[in-house]
Scaffold this motif. Structure first.
Motif, PDB file in Angstrom:
ATOM      1  N   PHE A  89       0.750  -1.135  -0.006  1.00  0.00           N
ATOM      2  CA  PHE A  89      -0.046  -0.013   0.060  1.00  0.00           C
ATOM      3  C   PHE A  89       0.788   1.262   0.119  1.00  0.00           C
ATOM      4  N   TYR A  90       0.471   2.117  -0.580  1.00  0.00           N
ATOM      5  CA  TYR A  90       1.076   3.479  -0.756  1.00  0.00           C
ATOM      6  C   TYR A  90      -0.067   4.612  -0.457  1.00  0.00           C
ATOM      7  N   ARG A  91       0.570   5.224   0.378  1.00  0.00           N
ATOM      8  CA  ARG A  91      -0.676   6.358   1.276  1.00  0.00           C
ATOM      9  C   ARG A  91      -0.071   7.707   0.858  1.00  0.00           C
ATOM     10  N   VAL A  92      -0.986   8.591   0.052  1.00  0.00           N
ATOM     11  CA  VAL A  92      -0.741   9.958  -0.375  1.00  0.00           C
ATOM     12  C   VAL A  92      -1.450  10.819   0.506  1.00  0.00           C
ATOM     13  N   PRO A  93      -0.890  11.870   1.322  1.00  0.00           N
ATOM     14  CA  PRO A  93      -1.563  12.881   1.577  1.00  0.00           C
ATOM     15  C   PRO A  93      -2.263  13.892   0.983  1.00  0.00           C
ATOM     16  N   ILE A  94      -3.437  14.227   0.954  1.00  0.00           N
ATOM     17  CA  ILE A  94      -3.790  15.425   0.261  1.00  0.00           C
ATOM     18  C   ILE A  94      -4.652  16.441   1.216  1.00  0.00           C
ATOM     19  N   ASN A  95      -4.005  17.720   1.072  1.00  0.00           N
ATOM     20  CA  ASN A  95      -4.231  18.921   2.031  1.00  0.00           C
ATOM     21  C   ASN A  95      -4.897  20.072   1.424  1.00  0.00           C
ATOM     22  N   GLY A  96      -6.322  20.041   1.554  1.00  0.00           N
ATOM     23  CA  GLY A  96      -6.960  21.479   0.922  1.00  0.00           C
ATOM     24  C   GLY A  96      -6.673  21.529  -0.517  1.00  0.00           C
ATOM     25  N   LEU A  97      -6.834  20.618  -1.281  1.00  0.00           N
ATOM     26  CA  LEU A  97      -6.639  20.862  -2.698  1.00  0.00           C
ATOM     27  C   LEU A  97      -7.999  20.832  -3.568  1.00  0.00           C
ATOM     28  N   GLN A  98      -8.031  21.802  -4.195  1.00  0.00           N
ATOM     29  CA  GLN A  98      -9.311  22.346  -4.984  1.00  0.00           C
ATOM     30  C   GLN A  98      -9.262  21.718  -6.245  1.00  0.00           C
ATOM     31  N   TRP A  99     -10.057  20.800  -6.458  1.00  0.00           N
ATOM     32  CA  TRP A  99     -10.421  20.165  -7.723  1.00  0.00           C
ATOM     33  C   TRP A  99     -10.675  21.210  -9.017  1.00  0.00           C
ATOM     34  N   PRO A 100     -10.207  20.710 -10.009  1.00  0.00           N
ATOM     35  CA  PRO A 100     -10.444  21.651 -11.311  1.00  0.00           C
ATOM     36  C   PRO A 100     -11.868  21.327 -11.895  1.00  0.00           C
ATOM     37  N   ALA A 101     -12.346  22.383 -12.572  1.00  0.00           N
ATOM     38  CA  ALA A 101     -13.713  22.422 -13.130  1.00  0.00           C
ATOM     39  C   ALA A 101     -13.991  21.111 -14.084  1.00  0.00           C
ATOM     40  N   ASP A 102     -14.975  20.720 -14.318  1.00  0.00           N
ATOM     41  CA  ASP A 102     -15.203  19.639 -15.226  1.00  0.00           C
ATOM     42  C   ASP A 102     -14.387  18.254 -14.783  1.00  0.00           C
ATOM     43  N   THR A 103     -14.462  17.924 -13.360  1.00  0.00           N
ATOM     44  CA  THR A 103     -13.641  16.775 -13.037  1.00  0.00           C
ATOM     45  C   THR A 103     -14.720  16.201 -12.157  1.00  0.00           C
ATOM     46  N   THR A 104     -14.648  14.679 -12.387  1.00  0.00           N
ATOM     47  CA  THR A 104     -15.366  13.827 -11.263  1.00  0.00           C
ATOM     48  C   THR A 104     -14.582  12.765 -10.919  1.00  0.00           C
ATOM     49  N   ASN A 105     -13.391  12.422 -11.329  1.00  0.00           N
ATOM     50  CA  ASN A 105     -12.785  11.206 -10.659  1.00  0.00           C
ATOM     51  C   ASN A 105     -11.212  11.508 -10.284  1.00  0.00           C
ATOM     52  N   LEU A 106     -10.715  10.462  -9.525  1.00  0.00           N
ATOM     53  CA  LEU A 106      -9.382  10.470  -9.329  1.00  0.00           C
ATOM     54  C   LEU A 106      -8.975   9.085  -9.924  1.00  0.00           C
ATOM     55  N   ILE A 107      -7.635   9.143 -10.459  1.00  0.00           N
ATOM     56  CA  ILE A 107      -7.224   8.116 -11.421  1.00  0.00           C
ATOM     57  C   ILE A 107      -6.105   7.932 -11.173  1.00  0.00           C
ATOM     58  N   VAL A 108      -5.275   6.486 -11.114  1.00  0.00           N
ATOM     59  CA  VAL A 108      -4.041   6.213 -10.879  1.00  0.00           C
ATOM     60  C   VAL A 108      -3.403   5.360 -12.141  1.00  0.00           C
ATOM     61  N   PHE A 109      -2.538   5.854 -12.462  1.00  0.00           N
ATOM     62  CA  PHE A 109      -1.735   5.010 -13.427  1.00  0.00           C
ATOM     63  C   PHE A 109      -0.438   4.460 -12.807  1.00  0.00           C
ATOM     64  N   ALA A 110      -0.009   3.267 -13.584  1.00  0.00           N
ATOM     65  CA  ALA A 110       1.330   2.664 -13.471  1.00  0.00           C
ATOM     66  C   ALA A 110       2.338   3.551 -14.504  1.00  0.00           C
ATOM     67  N   VAL A 111       3.424   3.653 -14.193  1.00  0.00           N
ATOM     68  CA  VAL A 111       4.123   4.616 -15.210  1.00  0.00           C
ATOM     69  C   VAL A 111       5.802   3.740 -14.950  1.00  0.00           C
ATOM     70  N   ASN A 112       6.264   3.768 -16.355  1.00  0.00           N
ATOM     71  CA  ASN A 112       7.690   3.574 -16.587  1.00  0.00           C
ATOM     72  C   ASN A 112       8.520   4.437 -17.530  1.00  0.00           C
ATOM     73  N   SER A 113       9.663   4.417 -17.953  1.00  0.00           N
ATOM     74  CA  SER A 113      10.383   5.324 -18.616  1.00  0.00           C
ATOM     75  C   SER A 113       9.521   5.179 -20.192  1.00  0.00           C
ATOM     76  N   HIS A 114       8.728   4.336 -20.529  1.00  0.00           N
ATOM     77  CA  HIS A 114       8.271   4.159 -21.660  1.00  0.00           C
ATOM     78  C   HIS A 114       6.678   4.916 -21.864  1.00  0.00           C
ATOM     79  N   GLY A 115       6.254   5.215 -20.402  1.00  0.00           N
ATOM     80  CA  GLY A 115       4.982   5.707 -20.535  1.00  0.00           C
ATOM     81  C   GLY A 115       4.014   5.284 -19.587  1.00  0.00           C
ATOM     82  N   ARG A 116       2.583   5.910 -19.623  1.00  0.00           N
ATOM     83  CA  ARG A 116       1.830   5.440 -18.571  1.00  0.00           C
ATOM     84  C   ARG A 116       1.198   3.971 -19.333  1.00  0.00           C
TER      85      ARG A 116
END
Length: 251
Positions: free
Chosen positions: A127-154
């Motif tokens: 498990f990885y835990r990411v603290p989020i503190n008072g972050l305003q989410w952009p307009a036209d936004t509905t989700n949180l999404i996580v990608f796995a990434v390496n040097s070739h991309g997402r």
């Protein structure tokens, strides 16, 4: 996706499992336990089958083919459209070809914002835990999404959840409009959360501007819903001559 009871069958029903999200090229064990339909249980037979998740076609096979197994976030911020809390990412089944994870705002699978919310190195943790503190989410936004990434991309695959704002508020002014040539009305709402209770009041037509005032306490949320409630004022008529109302705001 973890040890789960895929499905339970009783009596003579035929087991038929569809749409299982097997990770490509990952080894799995399927366990099937057959027992009587009534208690006491425990005298049944256990069957075991080893399989490997099917390979998938990838336009760039060097990119990560696996994704995070889970993404969890509960908002604790008392302000509408602001997020606070801890996002928990459950690692991929294997991180052999994953250098890091990127957490983004998104609408469906389209990312929002100039940069990810956080970049998390893949270090072999479950498990990885990411603290989020008072972050305003952009307009036209509905989700949180996580990608796995390496040097070739997402990765092409991803893990995504809906944003559930602690405070239910309007992200834009609601509209109420009669349907042309049909019975009924259309209520347009852009709310900061899902799974909420929405009440629509239908009132007799009036020649004067119409005020719909919600009683105090109907919509909790502190100063985001003052005691005056929500007011709607007539803005004109539709092509069918029906009145068209638009919210003036929260005061």
């Amino acid at each position: 996706r973890g040890p789960i009871s895929v499905r339970q069958y009783l009596s003579d029903s035929q087991p038929n499992i569809n749409d299982c999200q097997f990770e490509p090229d990952v080894a799995y064990t399927i366990l099937v336990y057959v027992d009587g339909p009534f208690e006491p249980f425990g005298g049944g037979t256990l069957h075991k089958l080893d399989i490997v998740g099917p390979s998938i076609y990838a336009s760039d096979p060097e990119k990560p083919q696996l994704r995070a197994r889970a993404l969890i976030f509960d908002d604790t911020d008392d302000r509408g459209s602001f997020l606070s809390g801890v996002a928990t990412i459950m690692s991929a089944v294997s991180e052999d070809r994953i250098d890091k994870y990127e957490l983004w705002f998104s609408k469906a699978d389209r990312v929002r914002g100039e940069a990810p919310i956080a970049t998390i190195p893949a270090t072999g943790q479950e498990f990885y835990r990411v603290p989020i503190n008072g972050l305003q989410w952009p307009a036209d936004t509905t989700n949180l999404i996580v990608f796995a990434v390496n040097s070739h991309g997402r990765s092409v695959v991803y893990e995504r959840i809906d944003i559930e704002d602690k405070v239910v508020s309007f992200k834009s002014l609601p509209t109420i409009q009669a349907l042309v040539g049909e019975d009924g009305i259309r209520v347009g709402l852009d709310l900061s959360s899902t799974g909420v209770k929405i009440d629509v009041a239908v009132m007799p037509a009036r020649s004067q501007p119409l005020d719909l005032v919600l009683s105090p306490g109907v919509c909790p949320g502190g100063d985001h819903f003052p005691a005056e409630g929500l007011r709607f004022r007539q803005r004109g008529t539709t092509a069918s001559g029906a009145p068209y109302y638009r919210a003036r705001g929260h005061d």
